[in-house]
Every structure is written in C-alpha cells, then in structure tokens.
Design a protein around this motif. Structure first.
Motif, PDB file in Angstrom:
ATOM      1  N   ALA A  85       0.809  -1.217   0.000  1.00  0.00           N
ATOM      2  CA  ALA A  85       0.000   0.000   0.000  1.00  0.00           C
ATOM      3  C   ALA A  85       0.848   1.276   0.000  1.00  0.00           C
ATOM      4  O   ALA A  85       0.636   2.166  -0.830  1.00  0.00           O
ATOM      5  CB  ALA A  85      -0.972  -0.010   1.181  1.00  0.00           C
ATOM      6  N   PRO A  86       1.843   1.422   0.898  1.00  0.00           N
ATOM      7  CA  PRO A  86       2.639   2.654   0.854  1.00  0.00           C
ATOM      8  C   PRO A  86       3.478   2.775  -0.415  1.00  0.00           C
ATOM      9  O   PRO A  86       3.782   3.888  -0.849  1.00  0.00           O
ATOM     10  CB  PRO A  86       3.526   2.551   2.106  1.00  0.00           C
ATOM     11  N   VAL A  87       3.848   1.650  -1.008  1.00  0.00           N
ATOM     12  CA  VAL A  87       4.596   1.695  -2.272  1.00  0.00           C
ATOM     13  C   VAL A  87       3.722   2.288  -3.368  1.00  0.00           C
ATOM     14  O   VAL A  87       4.141   3.183  -4.121  1.00  0.00           O
ATOM     15  CB  VAL A  87       5.072   0.282  -2.674  1.00  0.00           C
ATOM     16  N   VAL A  88       2.475   1.801  -3.461  1.00  0.00           N
ATOM     17  CA  VAL A  88       1.551   2.299  -4.483  1.00  0.00           C
ATOM     18  C   VAL A  88       1.233   3.766  -4.227  1.00  0.00           C
ATOM     19  O   VAL A  88       1.192   4.584  -5.155  1.00  0.00           O
ATOM     20  CB  VAL A  88       0.272   1.441  -4.501  1.00  0.00           C
ATOM     21  N   GLU A  89       1.001   4.126  -2.955  1.00  0.00           N
ATOM     22  CA  GLU A  89       0.711   5.514  -2.626  1.00  0.00           C
ATOM     23  C   GLU A  89       1.870   6.430  -2.995  1.00  0.00           C
ATOM     24  O   GLU A  89       1.687   7.479  -3.616  1.00  0.00           O
ATOM     25  CB  GLU A  89       0.405   5.649  -1.122  1.00  0.00           C
ATOM     26  N   LEU A  91       4.168   5.936  -5.169  1.00  0.00           N
ATOM     27  CA  LEU A  91       4.283   6.000  -6.624  1.00  0.00           C
ATOM     28  C   LEU A  91       3.268   6.981  -7.197  1.00  0.00           C
ATOM     29  O   LEU A  91       3.567   7.726  -8.145  1.00  0.00           O
ATOM     30  CB  LEU A  91       4.069   4.607  -7.214  1.00  0.00           C
ATOM     31  N   GLY A  92       2.053   7.004  -6.614  1.00  0.00           N
ATOM     32  CA  GLY A  92       1.046   7.955  -7.065  1.00  0.00           C
ATOM     33  C   GLY A  92       1.467   9.395  -6.830  1.00  0.00           C
ATOM     34  O   GLY A  92       1.329  10.255  -7.700  1.00  0.00           O
ATOM     35  N   TYR A  93       1.991   9.676  -5.641  1.00  0.00           N
ATOM     36  CA  TYR A  93       2.461  11.035  -5.349  1.00  0.00           C
ATOM     37  C   TYR A  93       3.632  11.412  -6.261  1.00  0.00           C
ATOM     38  O   TYR A  93       3.722  12.546  -6.749  1.00  0.00           O
ATOM     39  CB  TYR A  93       2.888  11.149  -3.882  1.00  0.00           C
ATOM     40  N   TRP A  94       4.520  10.452  -6.489  1.00  0.00           N
ATOM     41  CA  TRP A  94       5.671  10.722  -7.371  1.00  0.00           C
ATOM     42  C   TRP A  94       5.191  11.022  -8.784  1.00  0.00           C
ATOM     43  O   TRP A  94       5.648  11.971  -9.419  1.00  0.00           O
ATOM     44  CB  TRP A  94       6.599   9.513  -7.369  1.00  0.00           C
ATOM     45  N   GLY A  95       4.250  10.214  -9.293  1.00  0.00           N
ATOM     46  CA  GLY A  95       3.741  10.429 -10.639  1.00  0.00           C
ATOM     47  C   GLY A  95       3.035  11.760 -10.778  1.00  0.00           C
ATOM     48  O   GLY A  95       3.185  12.458 -11.786  1.00  0.00           O
TER      49      GLY A  95
END
Length: 226
Positions: A85-89, A91-95
């Motif tokens: 979950a924190p990895v996906v989150e 990645l979303g903020y980075w994108g």
C-alpha cells in the motif's frame, strides 16, 4: 516474468512487480475490488487472459490469494500484498509531482469517473440519493453520464438513474481530469468555460465540494518535496 538474478531486494521485488499491469492490479485490490470483473473495470485495455495470468503470478508469489466462492473467483491481498500500500501511494504522489498531465488520448470517461467516485468522502454527501448529470463533449454525439451520490458513497452510470438532479456539468474529459488531478483549479476552469455548470450557485458550490480533487494532489507531510 523477468529474472534479474541479483541478490538486491529491489531486484527480487521487481521480478514480481515489473510485469505490465501488475501494480495496477495491486492498486485495484487495495481499493477493495475482489472479483475478476471488478478488477477489470479499473484496468480497461487489459485482456481477460492477461489479467488471469498476472493474478496467478501474484498468487504464486504470495502477494494475492484466491478466496473460496461460488461463481466468479475472488481474490484478496495477503499480508505481503497489503504491505505494498505505501509503495503504491508513494508511486502515485511521485507520478503526480513529476509526470506531465495525461494526454487527451489517454483519458477514458468511465475510468476517470470511477477514480472520482472512489475519492469522494461519503460523509460529506447528502442524506438522500441524488444525481449529478455530466456531458462530455469531445466526440459527437456528446456522451451523457450520471454520478449517483448517497450516504453509502458514489457511483457512475450511463443510464439515467431517475433521481433528483442537483446540477449538470458540461465539459471535456480532459478539463474534468485537469481539475480532479490538480493541474488547474475549479475557478480557472469555470472562468474560461472549460467546465460549465447548469444549476444554482449553491448547487455549484456543493458539487465542487463533493467532487474535490485527487488525493495525490496534496502529498502528506511525510512525503519528501525537496
């Protein structure tokens, strides 16, 4: 899957998560999708065969598990999967921070409205079931959609739900995506008529408050910004 044959944990994790669509499947499972059909709604363009293959690979890697069910197979994340979950989150903020806004050709109304509905705070919605009427004008004839709002949450449909309609929104998919993703403000879009409302001033104010914007627009305080 690619075998990097390295000791590094980044490499061993990438062997599982690198293949196309894999992280998006994890994203859908994190959102609560469990049946193959539900997962497929969040990954339009992915074939049924490839989705089944990726789910099997994730199950073999211990990231997801198949749940006993009658009819359509259901899946859930294992503890290892939920740890993503924190990895996906992140990645979303980075994108959102570093990637350019999506091109018009990459925007799909159904997926955008699914994302918007997921981001709506049900606690802020009215007690009675109501609808917002949207018209996307890119391709003639214009496409009509409705957002159904209730204390239980929000959903989208192309069929008239025959509910009291609070407001109608005329826009392009790219204009709505722009404000939802925070690339411009609602005020800017309304000022240049990229988004047009048909409704009372109070209805417009409430609608903007209900829809809000994507959570990746404002990174949490713990997210590095320098």
């Amino acid at each position: 899957m690619t075998a990097y044959r390295q000791h590094c944990p980044v490499a061993t994790a990438a062997e599982v998560l690198d293949p196309s669509w894999t992280l998006l499947i994890v994203r859908e499972l994190l959102h609560g999708s469990s049946r193959t059909g539900e997962i497929a709604e969040g990954v339009p363009g992915m074939s049924t065969a490839l989705l089944a293959r990726r789910l099997k690979q994730l199950a073999d890697a211990g990231v997801v598990t198949r749940l006993p069910a009658t009819g359509e197979v259901r899946y859930a994340l294992t503890p290892a999967g939920r740890d993503l979950a924190p990895v996906v989150e992140h990645l979303g903020y980075w994108g959102r921070r570093w990637m350019p806004p999506p091109r018009s050709g990459n925007l799909e109304p159904r997926l955008l409205l699914l994302d918007i509905c997921r981001g709506i705070d049900a606690a802020r919605l009215p007690r009675e079931r109501i609808a917002l009427h949207l018209r996307f004008s890119e391709v003639p004839p214009p496409r009509w959609w409705w957002l159904v709002l209730s204390p239980a949450g929000a959903s989208s449909t192309e069929n008239d739900p025959r509910l009291p309609t609070v407001a109608r929104i005329d826009c392009t998919v790219s204009a709505l995506a722009g404000v939802w993703l925070g690339h411009r403000t609602w005020q800017e879009a309304l000022a240049d008529r990229a988004i047009r409302f048909d409704g009372t001033r109070e209805a417009v104010r409430k609608t903007i408050g209900w829809l809000g914007r994507n959570r990746f627009t404002d990174p949490p305080k713990s997210f590095p910004t320098n």
